[in-house]
Scaffold this motif. Structure first.
Motif, PDB file in Angstrom:
ATOM      1  N   GLU A  26     -20.189  13.456 -45.702  1.00 54.39           N
ATOM      2  CA  GLU A  26     -19.123  12.797 -45.802  1.00 54.39           C
ATOM      3  C   GLU A  26     -18.936  12.266 -47.241  1.00 54.39           C
TER       4      GLU A  26
ATOM      5  N   TYR B  90     -17.287   9.624 -49.803  1.00 52.43           N
ATOM      6  CA  TYR B  90     -16.770   8.323 -49.890  1.00 52.43           C
ATOM      7  C   TYR B  90     -16.396   8.095 -51.587  1.00 52.43           C
TER       8      TYR B  90
ATOM      9  N   VAL C 265     -22.994   7.310 -40.075  1.00 50.95           N
ATOM     10  CA  VAL C 265     -22.742   8.913 -40.138  1.00 50.95           C
ATOM     11  C   VAL C 265     -24.165   9.488 -39.655  1.00 50.95           C
TER      12      VAL C 265
ATOM     13  N   THR D 190     -10.145  10.847 -48.035  1.00 52.15           N
ATOM     14  CA  THR D 190     -11.380  10.134 -48.278  1.00 52.15           C
ATOM     15  C   THR D 190     -11.410   8.706 -48.244  1.00 52.15           C
ATOM     16  N   LEU D 191     -12.524   8.013 -47.712  1.00 52.35           N
ATOM     17  CA  LEU D 191     -12.198   6.483 -47.556  1.00 52.35           C
ATOM     18  C   LEU D 191     -12.669   5.798 -48.774  1.00 52.35           C
TER      19      LEU D 191
END
Lengths: 164, 617
Positions: B495, B497, B542, B604-605
């Motif tokens: 993931e 970020y 995650v 995307t955070l």
């Protein structure tokens, strides 16, 4: 909004004609007011967001706007299902905020008259919060659960969302 | 009171914008005037402002406004002509009148004109106007159509027009109604027209240069930021950029056509495409700069309301304060400007109320009677730093600690373990106040909490420096803009970020076996310091993908003087990203500041390192 979506006034005593978008979720058919539905899209890539309620799948990019995606199945405590070709996201306006809801399939837009809406029987829906059910529509061979979007989230949930 | 009968909405809007601008400036000018009463230029400016307001409102038929403005103008006129001397008493009344004008303009803006009580204020203005009974009587007569101010653009309604029959009062402060000042020989045949041509002449040109003036965004109302005035030149530049963008787009369409027709094998195709990309990126960043510049407004917009606040507070509290403002021309994004007003007011109130001592206390402590309050803004890299500094009594950490225990905010043991810095931070706790009793100025324990929350919302930091007896300084570090930031993209088990680059101090690749455990907290020995670690994988839950590797990356982030390492799987790269809100529903996820959209369209955070550091304490 398109012109076709403007509710049509019925001239008889049966009350206002309402247009609903009907969708499927775990064998059942549901309906929401067509005016609340902004668009219906296929499943895009969903970015997971940590530390959110379990039914929040994440966020997506809707033409440059980031909107949260909520799994209707999880929200209503139904069995989870694999996404397939029929799976859709209904982007809806929940109290002024755009949100996407994952549903099994979207079927059609139907017209009903207000008088066809019956109050939901007291014990009707397994996991679904009674709060967000506006009524039941019994039309010939089909049974439709009418949802009230603004009641989708309880006060506690809203509190979670808006400040922690 | 007539309803808003202007059919021409534009006219009304123009009036509102202009009046609001004038009023804002007026406040500031009046305070300055009190200090520098000899400044005739300033005096004239003030007079012109109120005159313009009067003229415009009379044109539009806002009678109440005209009445108040008119009386204020009369008093100002006498000040201007030197018939009165500026005193705090006069200023109080004039300021009150200005407030009334504001209120009335506010009503008009809201489209809801009410019958306001204006006689009280007008009655307070009157003593400064009349010198003898005769004048007072004249004033009482309802209509006194004096051939007033021949302004070009304004139709003057003959309201109860008190043109003071005009003898100068020698001792102005004491000018009571009954002072039968000996009619001065000076005959004034036409009281009004004498001063009038001048303002009229001045007003007219003043109106024309108004739009260019908006370049420095002296701009619009503090409470209403829905419209922006932009310098025409900036707009032209923007148009040029857009023109170039259009050209590049055409080029792109052409290249795409070539590609469709299978001409992609041409040797120069790649090169051309490369060139196009470069130009596109150039034009886009230029465009971005331009738009960003348009959004920038000087912090003055916030600062200029403070002299007034400080003045009224110092009068209420019986303290003598010298407010010094520096760097008000410093520009920052309007979204930031809108948000810092409240925190700054709280900080200033705090400094006035808690920080500065009364004149007597100051004398006793061997300081000058007059306290100093310095408000300064300065750019530093990608940040703006605003500091509010007083030379008052400073923060009494002992007292703060005692209070915190009294209020049950922490225990004795906790208190003992706090550093000086952390003691200061106690004042930001919600519900904290050292005041025994809440006054209408402070003491409810809300203010500093508001400051902290608002600053945090802006991704800003707040620092306190204080020395007992010497004074305190509150330093706010704010990002220049909230819209676009430089960020470091990292990958956590697949993931991606994004971490704001402004908080990243360094990145290191380390062997996980070098991590140590201290009291359940993973740490890394980095040079001479022990760095607490946070595994993003854990805090963000995650899923593990595949085998975990020995080597990972640690992103060292810092907020104020705190450091922390974020453990990630891989570094992806640096990118400038536009911040997108997650919407109301997901706005408050701990550790997440927002989101952004990457080149491939995925969301995307954005990690909030400051929040993480604080959350980890």
């Amino acid at each position: 909004m398109q012109d076709a979506l403007v509710p049509v006034k019925a001239d008889d005593a049966h009350g206002e004609l309402i247009q609903l978008v009907s969708f499927n979720l775990d064998q059942e058919e549901y309906g929401v007011d067509v005016l609340k539905v902004r668009e219906i899209i296929r499943m895009p890539v969903v970015t997971r967001v940590p530390n959110t309620p379990h039914y929040v799948e994440g966020v997506i990019n809707l033409r440059g706007k980031v909107i949260p995606i909520i799994s209707m199945r999880k929200k209503f405590g139904l069995m989870e299902a694999e996404n397939d070709k029929q799976t859709r996201i209904m982007v809806m306006d929940v109290e002024g905020e755009l949100m996407g809801f994952i549903v099994d399939a979207v079927s059609e837009v139907i017209r009903i008259s207000g008088s066809e809406i019956q109050p939901s029987p007291a014990v009707v829906t397994g996991g679904i919060d009674q709060e967000c059910i506006a009524g039941v529509i019994n039309q010939a061979e089909r049974l439709l659960v009418l949802l009230k979007l603004e009641m989708m989230f309880s006060r506690d949930e809203k509190k979670f969302f808006s400040g922690m | 009171m007539p309803p808003i009968d202007c059919e021409d909405q534009e006219l009304l809007e123009g009036f509102l914008t202009e009046t609001t601008e004038l009023i804002e400036k007026l406040d500031d000018d009046l305070i300055t005037l009190e200090k520098a009463s000899g400044d005739t230029e300033l005096m004239n400016r003030i007079f012109r402002s109120i005159h313009t307001i009067k003229g415009a409102s009379s044109f539009l038929g806002f009678d109440l406004l005209v009445k108040v403005a008119h009386k204020t103008e009369d008093v100002l006129n006498r000040l201007r002509k030197g018939e009165l001397v500026v005193t705090p008493e006069i200023m109080d009344v004039i300021l009150e009148a200005t407030d009334l004008v504001k209120l009335l303009v506010g009503d008009i803006k809201a489209g809801d004109i009410q019958e306001r009580e204006i006689d009280g204020t007008i009655a307070k203005l009157l003593p400064f106007l009349s010198e003898n009974a005769g004048a007072a009587q004249k004033a009482a007569e309802p209509v006194q159509p004096v051939p007033d101010t021949p302004q070009p653009q304004v139709v003057e309604t003959p309201v109860s027009n008190v043109q003071p029959s005009s003898e100068a009062v020698p001792v102005p402060e004491s000018a009571p109604e009954s002072v039968a000042a000996p009619p001065q020989p000076q005959p004034q045949p036409q009281p009004a027209p004498v001063p009038a041509p001048k303002p009229a002449a001045d007003v007219a040109p003043k109106k024309t240069p108004a739009p260019p003036k908006a370049a420095d965004s002296k701009g619009d109302d503090l409470s209403d930021n829905s419209t922006v005035r932009v310098d025409v030149k900036r707009l032209d530049d923007l148009m040029n950029q857009v023109g170039e963008l259009v050209l590049e787009r055409n080029r792109m369409i052409q290249i795409n056509q070539d590609l469709q027709q299978g001409e992609a094998d041409r040797p120069d195709f790649q090169e051309e495409f490369g060139k196009l990309t470069k130009r596109m990126s150039f034009v886009t960043s230029e465009l971005q700069m331009q738009v960003l510049k348009m959004r920038m407004i000087p912090v003055e917009k916030v600062f200029k309301k403070f002299p007034r606040i400080v003045r009224s507070m110092s009068r209420d509290l019986g303290k003598e304060v010298d407010l010094q403002i520096f760097g008000e021309e410093t520009e920052l994004d309007r979204s930031v400007v809108d948000e810092i007003g409240d925190p700054l007011i709280h900080l200033i109130r705090n400094a006035m109320d808690h920080g500065l001592e009364s004149p007597d206390e100051r004398m006793a402590a061997g300081k000058s009677r007059v306290g100093t309050l310095v408000l300064a803004a300065v750019h530093e890299g990608n940040q703006i730093i605003i500091s509010i500094k007083d030379d008052g009594r400073g923060i009494d950490t002992e007292r703060v600690g005692r209070k915190a225990i009294e209020k049950g905010l922490l225990t004795e043991e906790q208190l003992a373990a706090l550093s000086q810095r952390e003691m200061f931070d106690l004042i930001f706790l919600p519900g904290f106040s050292t005041k025994e009793k809440a006054t209408d100025l402070s003491g409810r324990g809300v203010g500093m909490d508001v400051v902290k929350t608002n600053i945090k919302k802006l991704n800003g930091l707040i620092e306190i420096k204080s020395e007992k007896g010497q004074g305190s300084e509150f330093i706010l570090r704010l990002p220049l803009t909230l819209a676009i930031i430089q960020s470091l993209l990292v990958e956590v088990e697949g993931e991606v970020y994004s971490i704001p680059l402004s908080s990243v101090l360094e990145t290191i690749r380390v062997d996980q076996r070098k991590f140590h455990m201290i009291g359940g907290q993973e740490v890394l020995k980095l040079r001479d310091m022990v760095l607490p670690l946070i595994r993003l994988q854990k805090v963000f839950n995650v899923q593990q993908r595949g085998e975990s590797e020995d080597f990972c990356y640690v992103v060292v982030v810092g907020a104020a003087d705190k450091r922390m390492g974020l453990v990630v799987t891989r570094l992806v790269g640096q990118q400038e990203v536009a911040i997108k809100s997650l919407g109301n529903y997901l706005a408050n996820i701990p550790g997440i500041a927002g989101s952004t959209i990457l080149g491939d369209g995925r969301v995307t955070l954005i990690v909030d390192p400051v929040g993480m550091i604080e959350g980890n304490e």
